[in-house]
Write an enzyme that holds these catalytic residues in place. Structure first.
Site, PDB file in Angstrom:
ATOM      1  N   HIS A 101      37.656  49.077  94.099  1.00 19.07           N
ATOM      2  CA  HIS A 101      36.193  49.141  93.400  1.00 19.07           C
ATOM      3  C   HIS A 101      35.980  51.013  93.517  1.00 19.07           C
ATOM      4  O   HIS A 101      36.676  51.678  94.149  1.00 19.07           O
ATOM      5  CB  HIS A 101      35.247  48.813  94.566  1.00 19.07           C
ATOM      6  CG  HIS A 101      35.120  47.381  94.347  1.00 19.07           C
ATOM      7  ND1 HIS A 101      34.375  46.453  95.018  1.00 19.07           N
ATOM      8  CD2 HIS A 101      36.188  46.363  93.747  1.00 19.07           C
ATOM      9  CE1 HIS A 101      34.658  44.973  94.595  1.00 19.07           C
ATOM     10  NE2 HIS A 101      35.737  44.974  93.919  1.00 19.07           N
TER      11      HIS A 101
ATOM     12  N   GLU B 235      33.645  52.680  94.813  1.00 19.69           N
ATOM     13  CA  GLU B 235      33.412  53.643  96.174  1.00 19.69           C
ATOM     14  C   GLU B 235      34.490  53.882  96.808  1.00 19.69           C
ATOM     15  O   GLU B 235      34.680  54.926  97.342  1.00 19.69           O
ATOM     16  CB  GLU B 235      32.565  52.629  97.240  1.00 19.69           C
ATOM     17  CG  GLU B 235      31.266  52.074  96.467  1.00 19.69           C
ATOM     18  CD  GLU B 235      31.628  50.387  95.959  1.00 19.69           C
ATOM     19  OE1 GLU B 235      30.965  49.461  96.449  1.00 19.69           O
ATOM     20  OE2 GLU B 235      32.566  50.552  95.291  1.00 19.69           O
TER      21      GLU B 235
ATOM     22  N   CYS C  13      33.823  46.708 100.499  1.00 21.74           N
ATOM     23  CA  CYS C  13      33.600  48.155 100.636  1.00 21.74           C
ATOM     24  C   CYS C  13      32.750  48.652 101.664  1.00 21.74           C
ATOM     25  O   CYS C  13      32.843  49.908 102.388  1.00 21.74           O
ATOM     26  CB  CYS C  13      33.024  48.643  99.438  1.00 21.74           C
ATOM     27  SG  CYS C  13      33.975  48.356  97.959  1.00 21.74           S
TER      28      CYS C  13
ATOM     29  N   ALA D 193      24.200  40.118  60.500  1.00 19.58           N
ATOM     30  CA  ALA D 193      24.198  41.015  59.550  1.00 19.58           C
ATOM     31  C   ALA D 193      23.590  40.550  58.222  1.00 19.58           C
ATOM     32  O   ALA D 193      24.058  39.319  57.810  1.00 19.58           O
ATOM     33  CB  ALA D 193      25.655  41.693  59.129  1.00 19.58           C
TER      34      ALA D 193
ATOM     35  N   TRP E  42      30.089  43.356  51.139  1.00 19.31           N
ATOM     36  CA  TRP E  42      29.669  43.392  52.545  1.00 19.31           C
ATOM     37  C   TRP E  42      28.103  43.626  52.429  1.00 19.31           C
ATOM     38  O   TRP E  42      27.636  44.515  51.730  1.00 19.31           O
ATOM     39  CB  TRP E  42      30.417  44.572  53.370  1.00 19.31           C
ATOM     40  CG  TRP E  42      31.839  44.543  53.609  1.00 19.31           C
ATOM     41  CD1 TRP E  42      32.632  45.108  52.939  1.00 19.31           C
ATOM     42  CD2 TRP E  42      32.315  43.867  54.755  1.00 19.31           C
ATOM     43  NE1 TRP E  42      33.838  44.625  53.571  1.00 19.31           N
ATOM     44  CE2 TRP E  42      33.691  43.833  54.591  1.00 19.31           C
ATOM     45  CE3 TRP E  42      31.851  42.834  55.774  1.00 19.31           C
ATOM     46  CZ2 TRP E  42      34.586  43.168  55.391  1.00 19.31           C
ATOM     47  CZ3 TRP E  42      32.694  42.153  56.410  1.00 19.31           C
ATOM     48  CH2 TRP E  42      34.131  42.232  56.403  1.00 19.31           C
TER      49      TRP E  42
ATOM     50  N   THR F 223      32.380  28.977  59.267  1.00 19.54           N
ATOM     51  CA  THR F 223      32.817  30.623  58.832  1.00 19.54           C
ATOM     52  C   THR F 223      34.355  30.644  58.794  1.00 19.54           C
ATOM     53  O   THR F 223      35.025  31.501  58.095  1.00 19.54           O
ATOM     54  CB  THR F 223      32.426  31.498  60.058  1.00 19.54           C
ATOM     55  OG1 THR F 223      31.051  31.293  59.916  1.00 19.54           O
ATOM     56  CG2 THR F 223      32.975  32.673  60.041  1.00 19.54           C
TER      57      THR F 223
ATOM     58  N   ASP G 275      35.506  32.294  55.181  1.00 20.82           N
ATOM     59  CA  ASP G 275      35.907  33.870  55.384  1.00 20.82           C
ATOM     60  C   ASP G 275      37.264  33.869  55.848  1.00 20.82           C
ATOM     61  O   ASP G 275      37.762  34.990  55.810  1.00 20.82           O
ATOM     62  CB  ASP G 275      34.643  34.467  56.348  1.00 20.82           C
ATOM     63  CG  ASP G 275      33.455  34.478  55.679  1.00 20.82           C
ATOM     64  OD1 ASP G 275      33.477  34.288  54.491  1.00 20.82           O
ATOM     65  OD2 ASP G 275      32.570  34.486  56.598  1.00 20.82           O
TER      66      ASP G 275
ATOM     67  N   LEU H 115      38.533  37.796  63.700  1.00 20.98           N
ATOM     68  CA  LEU H 115      37.720  38.129  64.863  1.00 20.98           C
ATOM     69  C   LEU H 115      38.463  38.929  66.036  1.00 20.98           C
ATOM     70  O   LEU H 115      38.564  38.826  67.360  1.00 20.98           O
ATOM     71  CB  LEU H 115      37.458  36.705  65.699  1.00 20.98           C
ATOM     72  CG  LEU H 115      36.742  35.677  64.670  1.00 20.98           C
ATOM     73  CD1 LEU H 115      36.506  34.583  65.511  1.00 20.98           C
ATOM     74  CD2 LEU H 115      35.502  36.402  64.257  1.00 20.98           C
TER      75      LEU H 115
END
Length: 365
Positions: free
Chosen positions: A44, A46, A79, A149, A165, A191, A195, A199
Site C-alpha cells: 500500500h 503508506e 497499514c 457518442a 465517425w 453492436t 460494428d 473493444l
C-alpha cells in the site's frame, strides 16, 4: 493532500478491486517521501512511503487520501500497525475508508496509539477519485458509466446505420483513455453484429478491459473480433437455454458453448426481466468477479435498458456539433419515453467541457 491525490491517480485502471491511494510524508514543512499503490496484492501507498522515509518518518506527518487499513482479511498486512511503529506523529486523511471492515477503525487505532489525526481534507476530491471503489465496496456492484457518442440532436447513427465517425479524433482518443481506466466495457449483441468492435484500448502503455457482451440467445458470430483475444477477459451474458429446441438445436447450442469456452470466454447465465436480460442481476454477477467499474458503449436498446433498470451511476455523453435529423435516424436512447416529464431521468452535478471539436456532458444519476 493535493500531491497525495495526484499520486493516487497514477494507479487508475491498475488497482482494482482496491482503491487508488497516494501517501506523502512531510517533516519540517518539507516532503521527505511519497509513493502510491500500484496494484492489488502489492504494498500500500503508506508502506511504500514509510520505507522510503526510513527513520526520518519519526515525528513527521503522513498525508493520505484514504484512511489507513486496519483489517487482516487481505493479501497485505494492516497499514496502521506499521504507521504506529514508524513513529509518525500525525496522520491527515482525506476521507474515511467506506469499507465496513475499516470505516473509522483505522483512525481510532491511530488515536489510541497517541497519533494525532485529521480527516476530511479535500474530501470531495478524494471521493470523486475513488467513486467506483466507494460503490463497489459498499454494494458489491460495479460503478456503471453510460458512454454515448451522439450528434447535437441526439442521434447515434443515420437511417442507414452509418455511425463512423460522429465524434472527432480527440473524443475517440479520450474514450480509449477511459477504457484504460475502467475494468470492463459492455455492449449488446446488436453492436457486435453490426460494428464488430474490438473493444480494446489503443493508447500507448494501456491495457485492455474485460469485454462484456449482452447476448441473450448466444447469437455471437464465431468470427467476432471480441473472441480473438483468448485472454479470459471476454464475458457473454446469456439467458439459460430452455426447451423446446428445434431439431439439432440443443446439440448446436452445446457445441457453440463448448467452442466459446475453449476460447477463454466466460458465459454468465442471467435471468430475464421484461423480456430482456436483467442488467441489475448481471451487475451483481460482475461484482462477484471483482469487476469494480463498467462502461456501457452499446446502442439505443442497451442504453435504454441500462437507464430503465437503474444500473447507471454516471453519464458521459460526447456530443458532436452536427445535426443528423430525421425520425428514421437512430436515437441515442431507445425504448419507450415516459408519459410525464417528471419521470424523465434527471442528471445531477452536470459538467460540460470541450474535447477537440466535440463536447463532453458528464454528470450523475
Amino acid at each position: 493532500m493535493q500531491k497525495a491525490l495526484a499520486l493516487a491517480a497514477k494507479g487508475k485502471g491498475r488497482t482494482s478491486p482496491n482503491p487508488m491511494v497516494g501517501a506523502v510524508i512531510v517533516k519540517s514543512n518539507k516532503i521527505i517521501a511519497a509513493d502510491y499503490h500500484r496494484k492489488a496484492g502489492t504494498s500500500h501507498a503508506e508502506i511504500l512511503a514509510l520505507k522510503k522515509a526510513g527513520s526520518k518518518a519519526r515525528g513527521a506527518a503522513l498525508y493520505i487520501n484514504l484512511e489507513p487499513c486496519c483489517h487482516t482479511e487481505k493479501k497485505t498486512p494492516p497499514c496502521t500497525k506499521l504507521i504506529i511503529k514508524s513513529g509518525v506523529k500525525k496522520v491527515v486523511a482525506a476521507m474515511l475508508d467506506p469499507n465496513p471492515k475499516v470505516s473509522g477503525r483505522g483512525i481510532k487505532e491511530l488515536q489510541t496509539a497517541g497519533i494525532k489525526t485529521d480527516v476530511g481534507v479535500m474530501e470531495s476530491e478524494a471521493k470523486k477519485l475513488n467513486e467506483a471503489f466507494v460503490k463497489f465496496i459498499t454494494k458489491k456492484e460495479p460503478f456503471v458509466i453510460l458512454k454515448i457518442a451522439q450528434s447535437i440532436d441526439g442521434k447515434i447513427a443515420t437511417s442507414k446505420g452509418e455511425s463512423r465517425w460522429i465524434t472527432g479524433e480527440e473524443a475517440r482518443e479520450y474514450v480509449h483513455k477511459l477504457r484504460n481506466e475502467v475494468d470492463a466495457v459492455l455492449v449488446g449483441i446488436g453492436t457486435v453484429r453490426k460494428d464488430n468492435p474490438s473493444l480494446d484500448c489503443r493508447i500507448k502503455g494501456g491495457r485492455n478491459p474485460y469485454r462484456v457482451i449482452v447476448d441473450s440467445n448466444l447469437q455471437i458470430p464465431l468470427n467476432a473480433k471480441v473472441l480473438k483475444y483468448n485472454d479470459n477477459k471476454t464475458i457473454i451474458a446469456a439467458i439459460p437455454p430452455t426447451p423446446p429446441f428445434s431439431k439439432g438445436g440443443w446439440r448446436d447450442y452445446q457445441k457453440k458453448m463448448a467452442y466459446l469456452k475453449s476460447q477463454g470466454v466466460n458465459i454468465l447465465f442471467v435471468k430475464v426481466k421484461n423480456g430482456r436480460i436483467d442488467l441489475k442481476e448481471l451487475m451483481k454477477k460482475l461484482g462477484k468477479l471483482d469487476i469494480m467499474s463498467v462502461m456501457i458503449e452499446g446502442g439505443s436498446s442497451i442504453n435504454a435498458s441500462a437507464l430503465s433498470s437503474g444500473v447507471v451511476d454516471k453519464i458521459m455523453f460526447f456530443v458532436a456539433a452536427k445535426i443528423i435529423g430525421g425520425t428514421d435516424a437512430v436515437s441515442s436512447v431507445g425504448g419507450k419515453s415516459p408519459s410525464l416529464l417528471k419521470n424523465a431521468v434527471r442528471i445531477k452535478n452536470l459538467q460540460i467541457k470541450k474535447i477537440g471539436e466535440d463536447f463532453l456532458f458528464e454528470g450523475y444519476i
